[in-house]
Design a protein around this motif. Structure first.
Motif, PDB file in Angstrom:
ATOM      1  N   GLY A   7     -20.091  -1.184  18.301  1.00  0.00           N
ATOM      2  CA  GLY A   7     -19.175  -0.413  17.484  1.00  0.00           C
ATOM      3  C   GLY A   7     -19.019  -0.932  16.075  1.00  0.00           C
ATOM      4  N   GLY A   8     -19.668  -2.048  15.763  1.00  0.00           N
ATOM      5  CA  GLY A   8     -19.578  -2.568  14.412  1.00  0.00           C
ATOM      6  C   GLY A   8     -20.296  -1.667  13.425  1.00  0.00           C
ATOM      7  N   GLY A   9     -20.112  -1.971  12.147  1.00  0.00           N
ATOM      8  CA  GLY A   9     -20.775  -1.186  11.120  1.00  0.00           C
ATOM      9  C   GLY A   9     -20.212  -1.468   9.758  1.00  0.00           C
ATOM     10  N   LEU A  10     -20.532  -0.593   8.823  1.00  0.00           N
ATOM     11  CA  LEU A  10     -20.083  -0.720   7.441  1.00  0.00           C
ATOM     12  C   LEU A  10     -19.013   0.334   7.172  1.00  0.00           C
ATOM     13  CD1 LEU A  10     -20.375  -1.802   4.527  1.00  0.00           C
ATOM     14  CD2 LEU A  10     -22.226  -0.126   4.231  1.00  0.00           C
ATOM     15  N   VAL A  11     -17.910  -0.093   6.601  1.00  0.00           N
ATOM     16  CA  VAL A  11     -16.819   0.826   6.302  1.00  0.00           C
ATOM     17  C   VAL A  11     -16.157   0.405   4.999  1.00  0.00           C
ATOM     18  CG1 VAL A  11     -15.123  -0.519   7.604  1.00  0.00           C
ATOM     19  CG2 VAL A  11     -14.767   1.943   7.283  1.00  0.00           C
ATOM     20  N   GLN A  12     -15.595   1.362   4.301  1.00  0.00           N
ATOM     21  CA  GLN A  12     -14.882   1.054   3.065  1.00  0.00           C
ATOM     22  C   GLN A  12     -13.495   0.502   3.370  1.00  0.00           C
ATOM     23  OE1 GLN A  12     -14.930   4.642   0.688  1.00  0.00           O
ATOM     24  NE2 GLN A  12     -16.795   3.982  -0.373  1.00  0.00           N
ATOM     25  N   ALA A  13     -12.977  -0.262   2.451  1.00  0.00           N
ATOM     26  CA  ALA A  13     -11.626  -0.791   2.593  1.00  0.00           C
ATOM     27  C   ALA A  13     -10.636   0.352   2.833  1.00  0.00           C
ATOM     28  CB  ALA A  13     -11.228  -1.570   1.350  1.00  0.00           C
ATOM     29  N   GLY A  14      -9.732   0.129   3.766  1.00  0.00           N
ATOM     30  CA  GLY A  14      -8.775   1.163   4.134  1.00  0.00           C
ATOM     31  C   GLY A  14      -9.234   2.026   5.288  1.00  0.00           C
ATOM     32  N   GLY A  15     -10.484   1.891   5.648  1.00  0.00           N
ATOM     33  CA  GLY A  15     -11.047   2.692   6.727  1.00  0.00           C
ATOM     34  C   GLY A  15     -10.778   2.095   8.097  1.00  0.00           C
ATOM     35  N   SER A  16     -11.382   2.718   9.114  1.00  0.00           N
ATOM     36  CA  SER A  16     -11.171   2.307  10.500  1.00  0.00           C
ATOM     37  C   SER A  16     -12.487   2.180  11.250  1.00  0.00           C
ATOM     38  CB  SER A  16     -10.300   3.339  11.226  1.00  0.00           C
ATOM     39  OG  SER A  16      -9.030   3.455  10.629  1.00  0.00           O
ATOM     40  N   LEU A  17     -12.461   1.322  12.242  1.00  0.00           N
ATOM     41  CA  LEU A  17     -13.571   1.175  13.177  1.00  0.00           C
ATOM     42  C   LEU A  17     -12.988   0.869  14.548  1.00  0.00           C
ATOM     43  CD1 LEU A  17     -16.275  -1.056  11.399  1.00  0.00           C
ATOM     44  CD2 LEU A  17     -16.546   1.328  12.105  1.00  0.00           C
ATOM     45  N   ARG A  18     -13.722   1.233  15.584  1.00  0.00           N
ATOM     46  CA  ARG A  18     -13.323   0.853  16.932  1.00  0.00           C
ATOM     47  C   ARG A  18     -14.470   0.108  17.598  1.00  0.00           C
ATOM     48  NH1 ARG A  18     -11.521   4.324  22.280  1.00  0.00           N
ATOM     49  NH2 ARG A  18     -13.755   4.767  22.354  1.00  0.00           N
ATOM     50  N   LEU A  19     -14.174  -1.095  18.011  1.00  0.00           N
ATOM     51  CA  LEU A  19     -15.137  -1.890  18.753  1.00  0.00           C
ATOM     52  C   LEU A  19     -14.905  -1.694  20.252  1.00  0.00           C
ATOM     53  CD1 LEU A  19     -15.030  -5.265  16.785  1.00  0.00           C
ATOM     54  CD2 LEU A  19     -16.395  -3.220  16.326  1.00  0.00           C
ATOM     55  N   SER A  20     -15.990  -1.733  20.993  1.00  0.00           N
ATOM     56  CA  SER A  20     -15.913  -1.649  22.448  1.00  0.00           C
ATOM     57  C   SER A  20     -16.599  -2.856  23.054  1.00  0.00           C
ATOM     58  CB  SER A  20     -16.597  -0.375  22.951  1.00  0.00           C
ATOM     59  OG  SER A  20     -15.988   0.778  22.429  1.00  0.00           O
ATOM     60  N   CYS A  21     -16.094  -3.295  24.193  1.00  0.00           N
ATOM     61  CA  CYS A  21     -16.722  -4.403  24.907  1.00  0.00           C
ATOM     62  C   CYS A  21     -16.836  -4.012  26.367  1.00  0.00           C
ATOM     63  CB  CYS A  21     -15.906  -5.674  24.763  1.00  0.00           C
ATOM     64  SG  CYS A  21     -16.543  -7.046  25.766  1.00  0.00           S
ATOM     65  N   ALA A  22     -18.049  -3.828  26.820  1.00  0.00           N
ATOM     66  CA  ALA A  22     -18.298  -3.496  28.220  1.00  0.00           C
ATOM     67  C   ALA A  22     -18.478  -4.789  29.004  1.00  0.00           C
ATOM     68  CB  ALA A  22     -19.532  -2.624  28.343  1.00  0.00           C
ATOM     69  N   ALA A  23     -17.747  -4.908  30.093  1.00  0.00           N
ATOM     70  CA  ALA A  23     -17.824  -6.104  30.938  1.00  0.00           C
ATOM     71  C   ALA A  23     -18.263  -5.713  32.341  1.00  0.00           C
ATOM     72  CB  ALA A  23     -16.459  -6.782  30.991  1.00  0.00           C
ATOM     73  N   ASP A  24     -18.724  -6.702  33.081  1.00  0.00           N
ATOM     74  CA  ASP A  24     -19.015  -6.430  34.476  1.00  0.00           C
ATOM     75  C   ASP A  24     -17.680  -6.244  35.207  1.00  0.00           C
ATOM     76  OD1 ASP A  24     -19.149  -9.527  33.952  1.00  0.00           O
ATOM     77  OD2 ASP A  24     -18.459  -9.268  36.021  1.00  0.00           O
ATOM     78  N   LYS A  25     -17.731  -5.609  36.347  1.00  0.00           N
ATOM     79  CA  LYS A  25     -16.507  -5.210  37.037  1.00  0.00           C
ATOM     80  C   LYS A  25     -15.626  -6.404  37.384  1.00  0.00           C
ATOM     81  CE  LYS A  25     -14.835  -2.457  40.936  1.00  0.00           C
ATOM     82  NZ  LYS A  25     -15.227  -1.609  42.095  1.00  0.00           N
ATOM     83  N   ARG A  26     -16.212  -7.490  37.841  1.00  0.00           N
ATOM     84  CA  ARG A  26     -15.432  -8.652  38.238  1.00  0.00           C
ATOM     85  C   ARG A  26     -14.686  -9.240  37.025  1.00  0.00           C
ATOM     86  NH1 ARG A  26     -16.085 -14.092  38.041  1.00  0.00           N
ATOM     87  NH2 ARG A  26     -14.958 -15.328  39.591  1.00  0.00           N
ATOM     88  N   THR A  27     -15.380  -9.304  35.910  1.00  0.00           N
ATOM     89  CA  THR A  27     -14.756  -9.842  34.701  1.00  0.00           C
ATOM     90  C   THR A  27     -13.585  -8.975  34.276  1.00  0.00           C
ATOM     91  OG1 THR A  27     -16.840 -10.792  33.954  1.00  0.00           O
ATOM     92  CG2 THR A  27     -15.133 -10.437  32.285  1.00  0.00           C
ATOM     93  N   SER A  28     -13.802  -7.666  34.256  1.00  0.00           N
ATOM     94  CA  SER A  28     -12.770  -6.749  33.798  1.00  0.00           C
ATOM     95  C   SER A  28     -11.518  -6.822  34.657  1.00  0.00           C
ATOM     96  CB  SER A  28     -13.313  -5.328  33.798  1.00  0.00           C
ATOM     97  OG  SER A  28     -12.320  -4.408  33.417  1.00  0.00           O
ATOM     98  N   SER A  29     -11.669  -7.058  35.946  1.00  0.00           N
ATOM     99  CA  SER A  29     -10.524  -7.038  36.849  1.00  0.00           C
ATOM    100  C   SER A  29      -9.892  -8.402  37.050  1.00  0.00           C
ATOM    101  CB  SER A  29     -10.945  -6.472  38.209  1.00  0.00           C
ATOM    102  OG  SER A  29     -11.941  -7.294  38.796  1.00  0.00           O
ATOM    103  N   THR A  30     -10.519  -9.438  36.525  1.00  0.00           N
ATOM    104  CA  THR A  30     -10.060 -10.796  36.800  1.00  0.00           C
ATOM    105  C   THR A  30      -9.602 -11.547  35.562  1.00  0.00           C
ATOM    106  OG1 THR A  30     -11.615 -10.921  38.645  1.00  0.00           O
ATOM    107  CG2 THR A  30     -10.710 -13.002  37.820  1.00  0.00           C
ATOM    108  N   TYR A  31     -10.326 -11.388  34.459  1.00  0.00           N
ATOM    109  CA  TYR A  31     -10.095 -12.229  33.301  1.00  0.00           C
ATOM    110  C   TYR A  31      -9.197 -11.581  32.239  1.00  0.00           C
ATOM    111  CZ  TYR A  31     -13.777 -15.418  34.808  1.00  0.00           C
ATOM    112  OH  TYR A  31     -14.519 -16.319  35.501  1.00  0.00           O
ATOM    113  N   ILE A  32      -8.542 -12.442  31.496  1.00  0.00           N
ATOM    114  CA  ILE A  32      -7.919 -12.022  30.261  1.00  0.00           C
ATOM    115  C   ILE A  32      -9.051 -11.863  29.246  1.00  0.00           C
ATOM    116  CG2 ILE A  32      -6.329 -12.697  28.417  1.00  0.00           C
ATOM    117  CD1 ILE A  32      -4.913 -14.436  30.581  1.00  0.00           C
ATOM    118  N   MET A  33      -8.999 -10.795  28.479  1.00  0.00           N
ATOM    119  CA  MET A  33     -10.073 -10.543  27.545  1.00  0.00           C
ATOM    120  C   MET A  33      -9.560 -10.463  26.121  1.00  0.00           C
ATOM    121  SD  MET A  33     -12.392  -7.907  29.777  1.00  0.00           S
ATOM    122  CE  MET A  33     -13.736  -7.967  28.590  1.00  0.00           C
ATOM    123  N   GLY A  34     -10.452 -10.662  25.184  1.00  0.00           N
ATOM    124  CA  GLY A  34     -10.003 -10.664  23.796  1.00  0.00           C
ATOM    125  C   GLY A  34     -11.154 -10.573  22.812  1.00  0.00           C
TER     126      GLY A  34
END
Length: 121
Positions: A7-34
């Protein structure tokens, strides 16, 4: 633990971006993520974290009010919505995971490959 950010990229100041992080199922249900980031020539720094339930979040002062972290455990995915972006937000952003909030915000146990975010002035 498998983490893959996108989801990274180039954007002008004031703009928006959304990053996504896909995890394996065990990680998603067990760990704190950040998210961490590292600007060129600087140390890695904590950005945001979210508990596995999604009910509690934690942010670095530099992004409070502009960034929002969320997670969809059904999709095993964590998101970082970045609004009002500034040139100083330019960095490689990393998805991270760990067993405790202290670990995730200081020395995450698990790191995914980074994604570049560039904010032009």
């Amino acid at each position: 633990v498998q983490l893959q950010a996108c989801g990274g990229g180039l954007v002008q100041a004031g703009g928006s971006l959304r990053l996504s992080c896909a995890a394996d199922k065990r990680t998603s249900s067990t760990y704190i993520m950040g998210w961490f980031r590292q600007a060129h020539g600087k140390e890695r720094e904590f950005v945001a974290a979210i508990m596995w339930s999604g009910g509690s979040t934690n942010y670095a002062d530099s992004v409070k009010g502009r960034f929002t972290i969320s997670r969809d455990n059904a999709k095993n995915t964590v998101y970082l919505q970045m609004n009002s972006l500034k040139p100083e937000d330019t960095a490689v952003y990393y998805c991270v995971a760990g067993e405790t909030l202290e670990v995730v915000t200081t020395q995450p146990r698990h790191w995914g490959p980074g994604t570049q975010v560039t904010v032009s002035s």
